[in-house]
Motif scaffolding. Structure first.
Motif, PDB file in Angstrom:
ATOM      1  N   PHE A  59      83.763   4.630 -20.745  1.00 35.13           N
ATOM      2  CA  PHE A  59      85.219   4.510 -20.811  1.00 35.13           C
ATOM      3  C   PHE A  59      85.870   5.708 -21.514  1.00 35.13           C
ATOM      4  O   PHE A  59      86.796   6.315 -20.979  1.00 35.13           O
ATOM      5  N   ALA A  63      88.380   8.887 -20.055  1.00 33.46           N
ATOM      6  CA  ALA A  63      89.691   9.148 -20.648  1.00 33.46           C
ATOM      7  C   ALA A  63      89.844  10.606 -21.053  1.00 33.46           C
ATOM      8  O   ALA A  63      90.940  11.172 -20.984  1.00 33.46           O
ATOM      9  N   THR A 108      92.759   5.042 -17.514  1.00 37.20           N
ATOM     10  CA  THR A 108      92.016   4.768 -18.745  1.00 37.20           C
ATOM     11  C   THR A 108      92.906   4.315 -19.897  1.00 37.20           C
ATOM     12  O   THR A 108      92.403   4.113 -21.008  1.00 37.20           O
ATOM     13  N   THR A 114      90.318   0.319 -16.085  1.00 40.63           N
ATOM     14  CA  THR A 114      89.114   1.154 -16.083  1.00 40.63           C
ATOM     15  C   THR A 114      87.919   0.361 -15.576  1.00 40.63           C
ATOM     16  O   THR A 114      87.103   0.869 -14.793  1.00 40.63           O
TER      17      THR A 114
END
Length: 350
Positions: A59, A63, A108, A114
């Motif tokens: 994750f 981002a 994100t 996400t």
């Protein structure tokens, strides 16, 4: 060791804890309970991997490379007309009388979006994307470190010192896998062979050697300095106040030292992504500006300066959400296991 590599520590620690609890369950008189507990441990192991790898690694990395303005990109990911209509409703401001479509938020910026994106790319397998490079990378580094520590600990005179030096050397020797791992996380699955993602070693080394060293040093500072400061302030660091101080200092060093150096390392790695590869999120356009000037990769300075204030805020918020969700999941798991172990103790004592 960068901040993402620290996620594997959680997996190892969690595995040891589950193994210990499993021994306690097998020692009970109830075979049914032991069997159920074994199943729960297997489920808990995958939860540990999901939290440590998917949430804390995949994750944030997405981002770091995602562009702030992605109005058209999300529509590409949608699969049918209903999804397209849903996206249009989301992207249109309720107060916009002209019906103009403003720029949508980055994917994100939300844990849910996400997660949906990863599931849409490869199903459940999308949650574990990049493991095919992360596992060999970790094994190679581990083997190199073990060999070097066994050979050089007497020469250097300190196991900790030899481990840090050995890890730095191992990371530099395996920079190709670090780059390939990053590319496999951010790009769509291709038809090329496994080895195609590995860039030439000389290019990967020139681009990521210095960021790798800096990120490893930052992680070492994050782990060691809080203990040193606590020792200077409190004589017995193992009491409650000392433990809280160490945790607080580690959190501050992680936010202001480890994460920034990791951001730079990831962005430099991402700048090596081949032009033909398509990313699963809108690729930050700043990561490709070096090509216009004929450079092979983004420098550390450019990687730092090109990460906008809005991107920093989005990343910090994402980490806060991840830590909160992780804490709640771990709390629930510990409560369940503690309750079951109490039942085992109560049944054995009667």
């Amino acid at each position: 060791m960068d901040a993402f590599s620290h996620a594997w520590t959680d997996v190892v620690t969690g595995s040891i804890a589950l193994w210990f609890l499993n021994l306690q369950a097998e020692a009970s008189n109830s075979r049914v309970f032991a069997a159920v507990f074994n199943i729960e441990c297997a489920v808990a192991f995958f939860i540990f991997i999901f939290i440590s790898y998917t949430l804390k690694t995949v994750f944030p990395l997405l981002a770091i490379v995602e562009d702030e303005a992605t109005p058209d990109y999300e529509a590409v990911q949608l699969k049918d007309d209903s999804d397209l209509e849903e996206s249009a409703e989301y992207m249109t401001s309720p107060g916009d009388e002209d019906g103009a479509i403003p720029q949508s938020r980055p994917i994100t910026s939300s844990l849910r979006s996400t997660y949906r994106l990863l599931r849409e790319t490869r199903g459940l397998g999308g949650l574990w994307r990049g493991l095919e490079y992360a596992v060999p990378h970790g094994i190679l580094i581990g083997l190199i470190v073990l060999i070097m520590v066994a050979s050089c600990s007497r020469l250097i005179g300190s196991i900790i010192g030899s481990t840090l030096i050995s890890y730095t050397i191992a990371s530099l020797l395996t920079v190709q896998f670090g780059v390939a791992w990053t590319h496999s996380l951010i790009s769509e699955p291709g038809r090329n062979s496994y080895w195609h993602r590995l860039p030439p070693y000389s290019l990967a080394f020139r681009a990521t050697a210095l960021p790798t060293i800096v990120a490893g040093l930052a992680f070492s500072i994050t782990e060691v300095v809080p203990h040193i400061i606590t020792e200077l302030i409190i004589s017995r660091k193992h009491n409650g106040i000392g433990w809280l101080l160490i945790m607080g200092l580690r959190g501050l060093f992680y936010i202001f030292v480890a994460i920034p150096t990791t951001v730079v390392l990831v962005r430099v790695r991402a700048s090596l992504l081949p032009e033909a590869d398509r990313t699963i999120v809108a690729f930050d356009r700043a990561l490709t500006l070096h090509r216009a000037s004929g450079k092979e990769y983004m420098t550390m300075t450019d990687a730092w300066k090109s990460f906008s204030r809005a991107a920093w805020i989005r990343l910090v918020k994402l980490y806060a959400k991840i830590w909160a969700v992780s804490f709640l999941i771990y709390l629930a798991m510990c409560s369940i296991f503690a309750g079951e172990m109490f039942l085992v103790w109560f049944s054995n004592s009667h």
